[in-house]
Every structure is written in C-alpha cells, then in structure tokens.
Design an enzyme around this catalytic site. Sequence first.
Site, PDB file in Angstrom:
ATOM      1  N   LYS A 142       0.865  -1.185   0.000  1.00 40.44           N
ATOM      2  CA  LYS A 142       0.000   0.000   0.000  1.00 40.44           C
ATOM      3  C   LYS A 142       0.898   1.231   0.000  1.00 40.44           C
ATOM      4  O   LYS A 142       1.738   1.388   0.898  1.00 40.44           O
ATOM      5  CB  LYS A 142      -0.900   0.029   1.239  1.00 40.44           C
ATOM      6  CG  LYS A 142      -2.178  -0.761   1.065  1.00 40.44           C
ATOM      7  CD  LYS A 142      -3.117  -0.453   2.208  1.00 40.44           C
ATOM      8  CE  LYS A 142      -4.378  -1.286   2.114  1.00 40.44           C
ATOM      9  NZ  LYS A 142      -5.244  -1.117   3.294  1.00 40.44           N
ATOM     10  N   ARG A 236      -8.398  -8.586   3.596  1.00 39.03           N
ATOM     11  CA  ARG A 236      -7.428  -7.532   3.931  1.00 39.03           C
ATOM     12  C   ARG A 236      -8.091  -6.349   4.633  1.00 39.03           C
ATOM     13  O   ARG A 236      -7.434  -5.597   5.361  1.00 39.03           O
ATOM     14  CB  ARG A 236      -6.666  -7.078   2.678  1.00 39.03           C
ATOM     15  CG  ARG A 236      -5.529  -6.135   3.021  1.00 39.03           C
ATOM     16  CD  ARG A 236      -4.542  -5.948   1.898  1.00 39.03           C
ATOM     17  NE  ARG A 236      -3.496  -5.034   2.304  1.00 39.03           N
ATOM     18  CZ  ARG A 236      -2.421  -4.752   1.598  1.00 39.03           C
ATOM     19  NH1 ARG A 236      -2.222  -5.339   0.431  1.00 39.03           N
ATOM     20  NH2 ARG A 236      -1.514  -3.890   2.036  1.00 39.03           N
TER      21      ARG A 236
END
Length: 351
Positions: A142, A236
Amino acid sequence: MNQMTVHTAKPYDILSERGLLSQTGALCRPVNGGRKAVIVADSHVCPLYGDRAARSLEAADYTVSRFVFPAGEESKRLSTVSDIYGALAQAQLTRPDLLVALGGGVTGDMCGFAAATWLRGVDFVQIPTSLLAMVDSSVGGKTGVDIPEGKNLIGAFWQPRLVIVDPDVLDTLPPDFLTDGAGEVIKTACIKDEALFERLETGRALDRDQLEETVWRCIDIKRGVVERDERETGERKLLNFGHTLAHALERYYHYHTLTHGRAVALGMLRITRAAEQQGLTAAGTAARLEKVLVRYGLPTDDPAPNARLLEGMAMDKKRAGSQLDLVLLHVIGDAFVHRVPLQTLDRFFGD
Ligand code: GLY
C-alpha cells in the site's frame, strides 16, 4: 537470518537479522540490476542510517543519491512526492534503477508511491526503521499520500522488491515510537491472534528480549492476509480495524500532534465499545482492550467532537457508495467486516 516470501502477483522476500542494514546493497543486487539508487529518508532517519545504507549500496555498484524531507506525517503530501520526482529527474533515475525507502510509515508510503508512478513504475525496497513500519506498513504494497480531505486518499498498490528488517534499529528507537508501533501490534493481535494478545496482556511481548519474535509474528500474519487478498477486496479489510476512526482523528488534528498508532488505539477502543453495546462484540472485549492499551501507554479517550469525526469517516477509502465497511471483533483474535449505511453511522457510534 529469518526469511519469508510474500506470494503476491510478483513475489518478494522479507528478511530479518540484526545488522542487515549494512548488507543493503548485497541484498538488493539479486533483485535489481540497476546502476543507480535513490535513498528516500526523513530528517530524523537519514543522519542515523543514511550513510550505512549508502555505503552498502555503493559497494554493490550503485551510484547513490539521497532525498531527505522534514520528518512528520505533515510531509506525506503530494508536494513532497513532487519534490521526490524532481530528485529522481536530477539523478536521471531510469526504469531498471532502484528507490530505497529508509524509514517509518510516512517514508515507505510516499517513496512507494513515487516508485509506483515514476516512469510508470520502478523497483523499490522497504527498509522499515520504526516498529509500526516493520509490523504493518512496509509489507503489502500500500503506497500513497494524504490530502486535506482525508488520509491516504491518493495512492496505488505497488509491492516492494524486498523488505529488509534490521532489529538493531529498534534498540535506539525513542520510547515514544515504540508506543506508537504498539498500536499496530495490538491491532494485529486483536484481529488474528488471541495468543499474541495474551502475551501483550501479561506485558512481555514488547520487552526487548521478545520484541523480535513479536515483530516476526506480526509480519507473518500480515503476509498471510496480503497473499490471500492482495487488493483488499475481502480479508485484507480486517487490517483496517480501528483505522476508520483513526484516519478521521488524524484528519481532525491536521496530521499533526496525534500519531497514527495512537489514533488507531483510540479508533479500536471506540468502535469496540460501540459494537459491544449493540451485541455485535462479546461482552468484556472493550475492557480487555482498554487494559492493554493503557499498559502500553496508548490513549483511550480523546476530546475531538463526534460530529467532526463522523464527517471525516464519510471520506474514508473503505466507503462503498453510501455504505461504509467497519471492522469489528466477534472476540479478541476474530474480526469481521460490518457494512453500515452512512446515514446510520451516528447511531452506530451512539451519537
Ligand atoms: N495497513 C493495512 C494494510 O496494509 O492493508
């Protein structure tokens, strides 16, 4: 040396050993054939570890330059990324070359975003120097920056080529940063590992002699989640436990004064109290969580007004149309996603 592979679309290794920072160049060489490397680090980290990383990269035949920015979450913005692009242009960094994120979560997210977008994507390596970055942000790809409207609203999934963890850096980490990282360790335990939570309750898991083992356990949990759901379409999302409110709090404080781990602590407790009141979380869970947060010096109350936080939560990335995915606990160690309509968010938080 501890080693694990993250089996994402393009797999990569996470390596951990004391002193590994000095082997940065030799470790990068097998995964990157470039001639140039740009180290991105903040004004606290670069003086501490920049030379060691640079010397090692030079020994592995990289021409090295550095980009240093002022430490702090306020730097995690598009203007800093634009300055990074300027440094990459100056260094004439080409497609086969390498970016090195040396630092905490802000550095990793921002350097990763620059890597994802420079020349449509170049290699980058994560070298986390904070507890928070080791156990969470350096793994999983990310990347991104904040804008005034919300945290991490601009970004990309872009996996690193390698993650290098050197536990030596934790020995010199100021206690304040250890406390902040404890927020993400507690989050990991809450969503996936009751045994780790019990170790935290007895007060030993973050002791010097157990810290490395705890870090490695958290990384392994994150590895599994990222492998099963690289692009956050399902499992997630659980990693965002406490984060919806945390991001609203960070925004409320203009990414200044309230650090991420502390904001996550407040977010986890607040949402668990609300869920418990509605019978969605087992009775007694919030009290257990509160005790652990206090044990590690994390905050449990904050005066930010509800109305402003609800406004911030509506801008959260996890919003899907007029619905918001909240992460709740059934019990410690077992989390789930609870979708709520935005217009009922105030009721959820008992406003
Ligand atoms: N920090 C949450 C995630 O990587 O998904």
